[in-house]
Each structure stands twice: as structure tokens, then as C-alpha cells.
Design an enzyme around this catalytic site. Structure first.
Site, PDB file in Angstrom:
ATOM      1  N   LYS A 169      38.560  49.107  31.324  1.00 18.30           N
ATOM      2  CA  LYS A 169      39.145  47.806  30.979  1.00 18.30           C
ATOM      3  C   LYS A 169      38.362  46.725  31.720  1.00 18.30           C
ATOM      4  CE  LYS A 169      41.773  44.746  32.471  1.00 18.30           C
ATOM      5  NZ  LYS A 169      41.145  43.557  31.868  1.00 18.30           N
ATOM      6  N   GLU A 244      37.305  48.079  45.249  1.00 16.72           N
ATOM      7  CA  GLU A 244      36.242  47.174  45.742  1.00 16.72           C
ATOM      8  C   GLU A 244      36.793  45.767  45.637  1.00 16.72           C
ATOM      9  OE1 GLU A 244      33.603  48.038  47.123  1.00 16.72           O
ATOM     10  OE2 GLU A 244      33.093  50.036  46.416  1.00 16.72           O
ATOM     11  N   CYS A 278      31.017  38.871  45.494  1.00 18.97           N
ATOM     12  CA  CYS A 278      31.928  39.392  46.523  1.00 18.97           C
ATOM     13  C   CYS A 278      31.267  39.503  47.885  1.00 18.97           C
ATOM     14  CB  CYS A 278      32.461  40.746  46.080  1.00 18.97           C
ATOM     15  SG  CYS A 278      31.146  41.904  45.687  1.00 18.97           S
ATOM     16  N   GLU A 378      38.996  33.784  50.817  1.00 18.60           N
ATOM     17  CA  GLU A 378      37.875  33.872  49.877  1.00 18.60           C
ATOM     18  C   GLU A 378      37.986  32.733  48.862  1.00 18.60           C
ATOM     19  OE1 GLU A 378      37.836  36.926  46.763  1.00 18.60           O
ATOM     20  OE2 GLU A 378      35.854  37.498  47.494  1.00 18.60           O
TER      21      GLU A 378
HETATM   22  P1  NAD Z   1      40.992  39.933  39.377  1.00 19.84           P
HETATM   23  O1  NAD Z   1      41.511  40.802  40.454  1.00 19.84           O
HETATM   24  O2  NAD Z   1      41.796  38.774  38.959  1.00 19.84           O
HETATM   25  O3  NAD Z   1      40.721  40.791  38.049  1.00 19.84           O
HETATM   26  C1  NAD Z   1      39.934  41.958  38.069  1.00 19.84           C
HETATM   27  C2  NAD Z   1      40.348  42.857  36.924  1.00 19.84           C
HETATM   28  O4  NAD Z   1      41.688  43.284  37.142  1.00 19.84           O
HETATM   29  C3  NAD Z   1      40.333  42.165  35.550  1.00 19.84           C
HETATM   30  O5  NAD Z   1      39.865  43.078  34.596  1.00 19.84           O
HETATM   31  C4  NAD Z   1      41.806  41.862  35.330  1.00 19.84           C
HETATM   32  O6  NAD Z   1      42.152  41.765  33.963  1.00 19.84           O
HETATM   33  C5  NAD Z   1      42.456  43.066  35.974  1.00 19.84           C
HETATM   34  N1  NAD Z   1      43.855  42.880  36.372  1.00 19.84           N
HETATM   35  C6  NAD Z   1      44.504  41.716  36.642  1.00 19.84           C
HETATM   36  N2  NAD Z   1      45.797  41.955  36.941  1.00 19.84           N
HETATM   37  C7  NAD Z   1      45.976  43.302  36.876  1.00 19.84           C
HETATM   38  C8  NAD Z   1      47.080  44.177  37.085  1.00 19.84           C
HETATM   39  N3  NAD Z   1      48.269  43.705  37.442  1.00 19.84           N
HETATM   40  N4  NAD Z   1      46.898  45.508  36.933  1.00 19.84           N
HETATM   41  C9  NAD Z   1      45.686  46.007  36.611  1.00 19.84           C
HETATM   42  N5  NAD Z   1      44.606  45.232  36.374  1.00 19.84           N
HETATM   43  C10 NAD Z   1      44.730  43.900  36.527  1.00 19.84           C
HETATM   44  O7  NAD Z   1      39.523  39.499  39.857  1.00 19.84           O
HETATM   45  P2  NAD Z   1      38.516  38.510  39.126  1.00 19.84           P
HETATM   46  O8  NAD Z   1      39.047  37.122  39.283  1.00 19.84           O
HETATM   47  O9  NAD Z   1      38.187  39.032  37.779  1.00 19.84           O
HETATM   48  O10 NAD Z   1      37.202  38.695  40.053  1.00 19.84           O
HETATM   49  C11 NAD Z   1      37.012  38.041  41.266  1.00 19.84           C
HETATM   50  C12 NAD Z   1      37.445  38.905  42.441  1.00 19.84           C
HETATM   51  O11 NAD Z   1      36.771  40.163  42.406  1.00 19.84           O
HETATM   52  C13 NAD Z   1      37.080  38.316  43.787  1.00 19.84           C
HETATM   53  O12 NAD Z   1      38.157  38.459  44.681  1.00 19.84           O
HETATM   54  C14 NAD Z   1      35.907  39.141  44.255  1.00 19.84           C
HETATM   55  O13 NAD Z   1      35.712  39.194  45.646  1.00 19.84           O
HETATM   56  C15 NAD Z   1      36.247  40.469  43.703  1.00 19.84           C
HETATM   57  N6  NAD Z   1      35.040  41.300  43.585  1.00 19.84           N
HETATM   58  C16 NAD Z   1      34.846  42.333  44.458  1.00 19.84           C
HETATM   59  C17 NAD Z   1      33.683  43.090  44.401  1.00 19.84           C
HETATM   60  C18 NAD Z   1      33.425  44.243  45.332  1.00 19.84           C
HETATM   61  O14 NAD Z   1      32.533  45.030  45.035  1.00 19.84           O
HETATM   62  N7  NAD Z   1      34.125  44.384  46.424  1.00 19.84           N
HETATM   63  C19 NAD Z   1      32.724  42.779  43.443  1.00 19.84           C
HETATM   64  C20 NAD Z   1      32.946  41.711  42.583  1.00 19.84           C
HETATM   65  C21 NAD Z   1      34.114  40.981  42.646  1.00 19.84           C
END
Ligand code: NAD
Length: 471
Positions: A169, A244, A278, A378
Site C-alpha cells: 500500500k 522506519e 527522513c 520533525e
Molecule cells: P505517514 O505516516 O502519514 O504515511 C505513511 C503511509 O502510512 C502512507 O501510505 C499512509 O497512507 C499510511 N497510513 C496513514 N495512516 C495509517 C494507518 N492508520 N494505518 C496504516 N497505514 C496508515 O507519512 P508520510 O507523511 O507519507 O511521510 C512522511 C513521514 O515518513 C516522515 O515522518 C518521515 O520521517 C517518514 N519517513 C521515514 C523514513 C525512514 O526510513 N525512517 C523514510 C521516509 C520517510
């Protein structure tokens, strides 16, 4: 108007049962350029069922068969490399140089999985027992929008190496990118059901994946807040998790380093892709007595970092992915001002003449203490803080005074000294004198930056379960 109205289940592109659509909006000019059909719980259950059925035979494939599938996957994705870069630039707004590196990282991750798989010991003797590393089962892969296809291929290649089947997803905001990767993976000719891809909302498709009893593991990249929610759901059925999550990484500049070289590098590391990375080094730690010199270098360097159209080769910072993200970053800039920090460069509003897109002025605050919210939270935008330290021990303590522990950066004239400092930072991935990437080495976070490691043999192990046989 681009309409993406298919999902990928059991080896075929099909129309989803879900009947909701979501607009796709260009970050460069706010225009709606398309819409995506969103899968629902029923689609998710069908995809899980397909993965469950495929697991029966895929988990029994030989190493040679899985190496061959991964090689086909590498070829198929390589063939679409330019399309993958173009669509990332267009849909996400990632500068072309950054997007090119990200797609290459994805390809390198597949290659690293091939290397890891060839060398992996699936059966060993421990004590007097035989220990077998068994494929875990069906894996739910949930990814964010900031390097969507890189996360998809790196997680998928680890899962395939381990003999697992998956339901992916991606972020609903990455639908066009997802379409291209789905097409290229389809071309790779993997057995039906081994991978399934659903466009859909986190609260619908993500939720079903996190709660469904037939999913054995969730591999998630995204925010810490969503990662925690997934972990809470996962524990109900004892799913394994790889999380992650977010970061607030520190870049420590030692006194002996050439600041005219190190500061521009640290700025690049913190601001690349508009800070939507990230691992961005968003807290720059400098010796107290060098503050004025550093501020001067920042004032001279930032104007050389072009904010503009992400498809221009010389653009360093493109628009942020969405209006929502733009507004969130503006709130943080206002917060920094309210907390009493000093603006060295940047500030509220958009760069002149760039009002139509989600552009933010690259912003650096000085006069920041590590307890301020702009130093702890962040921001995920082009906003950095400068924090001063008196002695190296204090710099290390400041770096570690964070709920996060994803990455870190040390700039030192003496590389061994840099390594020594790196060893004292509580984070999973620390670069000395630059921004390094090693696709065979483990990647992941300490503390609230996550659980588990990805890439290479470490990443593959996270999709396996040890079984001890005593005779
Ligand atoms: P997000 O957590 O809002 O969404 C990530 C994914 O989770 C999306 O596909 C979203 O649809 C899904 N999601 C949202 N709510 C959910 C739920 N209740 N249950 C299951 N899935 C759900 O993150 P974002 O805004 O898409 O991305 C930015 C964030 O990602 C930042 O905090 C960044 O630091 C983090 N990030 C971490 C890494 C790493 O490797 N550690 C890499 C890239 C981004």
C-alpha cells in the site's frame, strides 16, 4: 486528466471494489491533473488472499529461482528508470538530481538483495540443533510519498529474497509513481499473487493490513505517529513489524574542519528535496566561537541553492509535496519566530515569483537551544536550526538529546576522530564527512525512529523466522 482506476491483484490489473476517488494535485502549480480510485477493505482482503495462496509455493522456491526473479525485477525496473524519475519529479516535486539518485538507490537495493540471498545461510547448526530460517508469510508493505518507489522496490526485494509474498500500500499521493512501478514489476513476470499493489487510504487499506490475521508482518516507512498506531494494531495478532520512522538528525561540525566546505555540505544534507527526507541533518551543531563565521557562510551559500522547477537540472529545492505540508512548515517557521530564534535566512511566505506552487524559503534559525520545539520536532521541510556547543562532549549530548535516532553526520578533519564521535551518537546511520549510502549495510533507527533494519542481509533476515530442530 489522468485517471488511475486499477489496482494490481493476483498478477492482473483490475478495477477496485472501492468506489471513492481522490484528486492528484501538481505541487508545482496546484492544478488537479488526475484522480485515483481508492481500494477498500474488500480489495485488501482479496489481495491478502492472493498473497496467502501464492505463499504456499513461493516459500518453497529455491535460492536460484528467487535470484532469477530478483534479476528479472532489476531488469524490468531498470528499463523504466527514466519514466520512474520523470514521474517522481512531476508528481512528488522531487528535484531531478535527487529523484535520479533515489531511483538508483532502489535499483541498488534489489542488487543488494541478490548479493545477500546468494550468500545467505538458511540452514545452520547451533549447539546440537539444526536452525532453519523460514519465510515469515504474507507481508503488508506500507510506504510514504517522499521516495515512494525506492521504498517499494527495496522492501519487495527483501521479501522476495526471503520467500515471502506481499501486499503493498503506497501513499495514495504517489498513485502515478505507483502505476509505473506496478507496470514494470508486472513485466518482471513474477508468479501471480507474489506481489499485489493497492492504491488506498491508510485508514482503510493500511488499517486492514495491520489488523488482518493472515498478514504475518508489516514493513512500514512513514511518520512515527502512524508507526506507533500500526504497532498497536499489529500486536493483537503478533505480527512482526519493521518500522522506519521520523528523525531529527544532528550534523556535528568539529572545530578543525574546513567550514567553507563542510557548511555547504551540511546545508545540502539538511535541505535536499526540500527537507522531505527522513535522514535530513536538520540540527547543525557548531562550536560556539565560530557562530558569526558560520552565519556568514550560510548567508552566502543559501542563495546559490536554486529553489525552482524540480525538472531543472540545477534545482536544489523544489516545491513541497502538498499544500498541507506547505502550511505545516509555515507553522513551524512561525513557531521558531515565536520561540525567540533568530532568522539567519528565509522566513515566512514563499520565495518571490513562486506563489503558485508549494515553495518554501529555505530557512535557517540561529539562537536555538535544543529544548525548543523547532529543535525537537520533525518539520519535514527546508527548515534548519543552528545550535552551538562549547566542547565535543556537549555536542554529542545535544545530538543524543532527542526522541529520534535515525541518522547523524560528523564533519571532522581527522577521519578517525570523526568515527569516534560517530560511535557515540545514538542513531542507526551516521556519515562522516559527507552523505553516504551503502545498500548492503543495515539501515534503520534507534529510539522512536523505528524498529528493525532494512537492506542487504539484515533487511532480508527481518522477513525470516528461525526454527530450531532438535533430534
Ligand atoms: P505517514 O505516516 O502519514 O504515511 C505513511 C503511509 O502510512 C502512507 O501510505 C499512509 O497512507 C499510511 N497510513 C496513514 N495512516 C495509517 C494507518 N492508520 N494505518 C496504516 N497505514 C496508515 O507519512 P508520510 O507523511 O507519507 O511521510 C512522511 C513521514 O515518513 C516522515 O515522518 C518521515 O520521517 C517518514 N519517513 C521515514 C523514513 C525512514 O526510513 N525512517 C523514510 C521516509 C520517510
Amino acid at each position: 486528466m489522468k485517471v488511475i482506476d486499477q489496482i494490481y491483484i493476483n498478477g492482473s490489473f483490475v478495477k477496485p471494489h472501492g468506489n471513492q476517488f481522490m484528486d492528484l494535485i501538481n505541487p508545482l502549480n496546484q492544478e488537479i491533473f488526475g484522480k485515483v480510485a481508492l481500494a477498500d477493505e474488500k480489495d485488501t482482503q482479496l489481495a491478502i488472499q492472493a498473497a496467502k495462496t501464492a505463499f504456499k509455493s513461493f516459500s518453497k522456491t529455491t535460492v536460484a529461482e528467487r535470484v532469477s526473479y530478483l534479476e528479472k525485477m532489476h531488469q524490468a525496473v531498470s528499463k523504466r528508470k527514466q519514466d520512474l524519475i520523470d514521474v517522481m519529479v512531476y508528481e512528488f516535486g522531487g528535484p531531478v538530481q535527487f529523484s535520479t539518485a533515489v531511483i538508483q538507490n532502489g535499483l541498488d537495493a534489489i542488487q543488494a538483495s541478490i548479493t545477500a540471498l546468494k550468500d545467505f545461510k538458511f540452514v545452520s547448526t547451533v549447539g546440537t540443533s539444526q536452525v532453519r530460517m523460514e519465510s515469515l508469510g504474507v507481508v503488508g508493505i506500507i510506504t510514504p510519498w517522499n521516495a515512494s518507489n525506492m521504498f517499494i522496490v527495496s522492501k519487495l526485494s527483501s521479501a522476495i529474497a526471503a520467500g515471502c509474498t506481499v501486499v503493498i500500500k503506497p501513499s495514495e499521493m504517489s498513485a502515478m509513481q505507483t502505476q509505473i512501478i506496478a507496470e514494470s514489476l508486472h513485466e518482471a513476470g513474477l508468479p501471480a499473487g507474489v506481489f499485489n499493489i493497492l492504491n488506498g487510504l491508510g485508514t482503510v487499506v493500511g488499517q486492514e493490513l495491520s489488523t488482518n490475521k493472515d498478514v504475518s508482518k508489516i514493513s512500514f516507512t512513514g511518520s512515527t505517529v502512524v508507526g506507533k498506531a500500526i504497532a498497536v494494531h499489529a500486536v493483537e495478532t503478533m505480527k512482526r513489524v519493521t518500522l522506519e520512522l521520523g528523525g531529527k538528525s544532528a550534523a556535528i561540525l568539529l572545530d578543525d574542519v574546513n567550514f567553507n566546505e563542510a557548511i555547504p555540505l551540511a546545508l545540502f544534507g539538511g535541505l535536499m528535496s526540500g527537507g522531505q527526507v527522513c535522514t535530513a541533518g536538520t540540527r547543525i551543531l557548531i562550536p560556539e566561537n565560530r557562530l558569526e563565521e558560520v552565519k556568514q557562510i550560510i548567508k552566502e551559500t543559501i542563495p546559490t541553492m536554486k529553489v525552482g522547477n524540480p525538472s531543472d537540472q540545477d534545482t536544489a529545492i523544489g516545491p513541497l509535496v502538498s499544500k498541507k505540508q506547505y502550511l505545516r512548515v509555515q507553522e513551524y517557521i512561525q513557531l521558531g519566530i515565536d520561540e525567540g530564534a533568530e532568522l539567519v535566512v528565509g522566513g515566512l511566505g514563499q520565495p518571490e515569483g513562486m506563489e503558485s506552487g508549494n515553495f518554501v524559503k529555505p530557512t535557517v534559525f540561529a539562537g536555538v537551544t535544543n529544548d525548543m520545539r523547532i529543535a525537537q520536532e520533525e518539520i519535514f521541510g527546508p527548515v534548519l536550526v543552528l545550535i552551538t556547543y562549547k566542547i565535543e562532549e556537549e555536542a554529542i549530548a545535544i545530538a543524543n538529546d532527542s526522541i529520534y535516532g535515525l541518522a547523524g553526520y560528523v564533519f571532522a578533519k581527522d577521519v578517525e576522530k570523526g568515527r569516534e564521535i560517530a560511535a557515540q551518537i545514538d542513531a542507526g546511520h551516521i556519515s562522516v564527512n559527507g552523505l553516504k549510502h551503502d545498500p548492503l549495510a543495515p539501515f534503520g533507527g534507534f529510539k522512536q525512529s523505528g524498529i528493525g533494519r532494512e537492506f542487504g542481509a539484515f533487511g532480508m533476515s527481518a522477513y525470516l523466522e528461525p526454527k530450531t530442530i532438535l533430534v
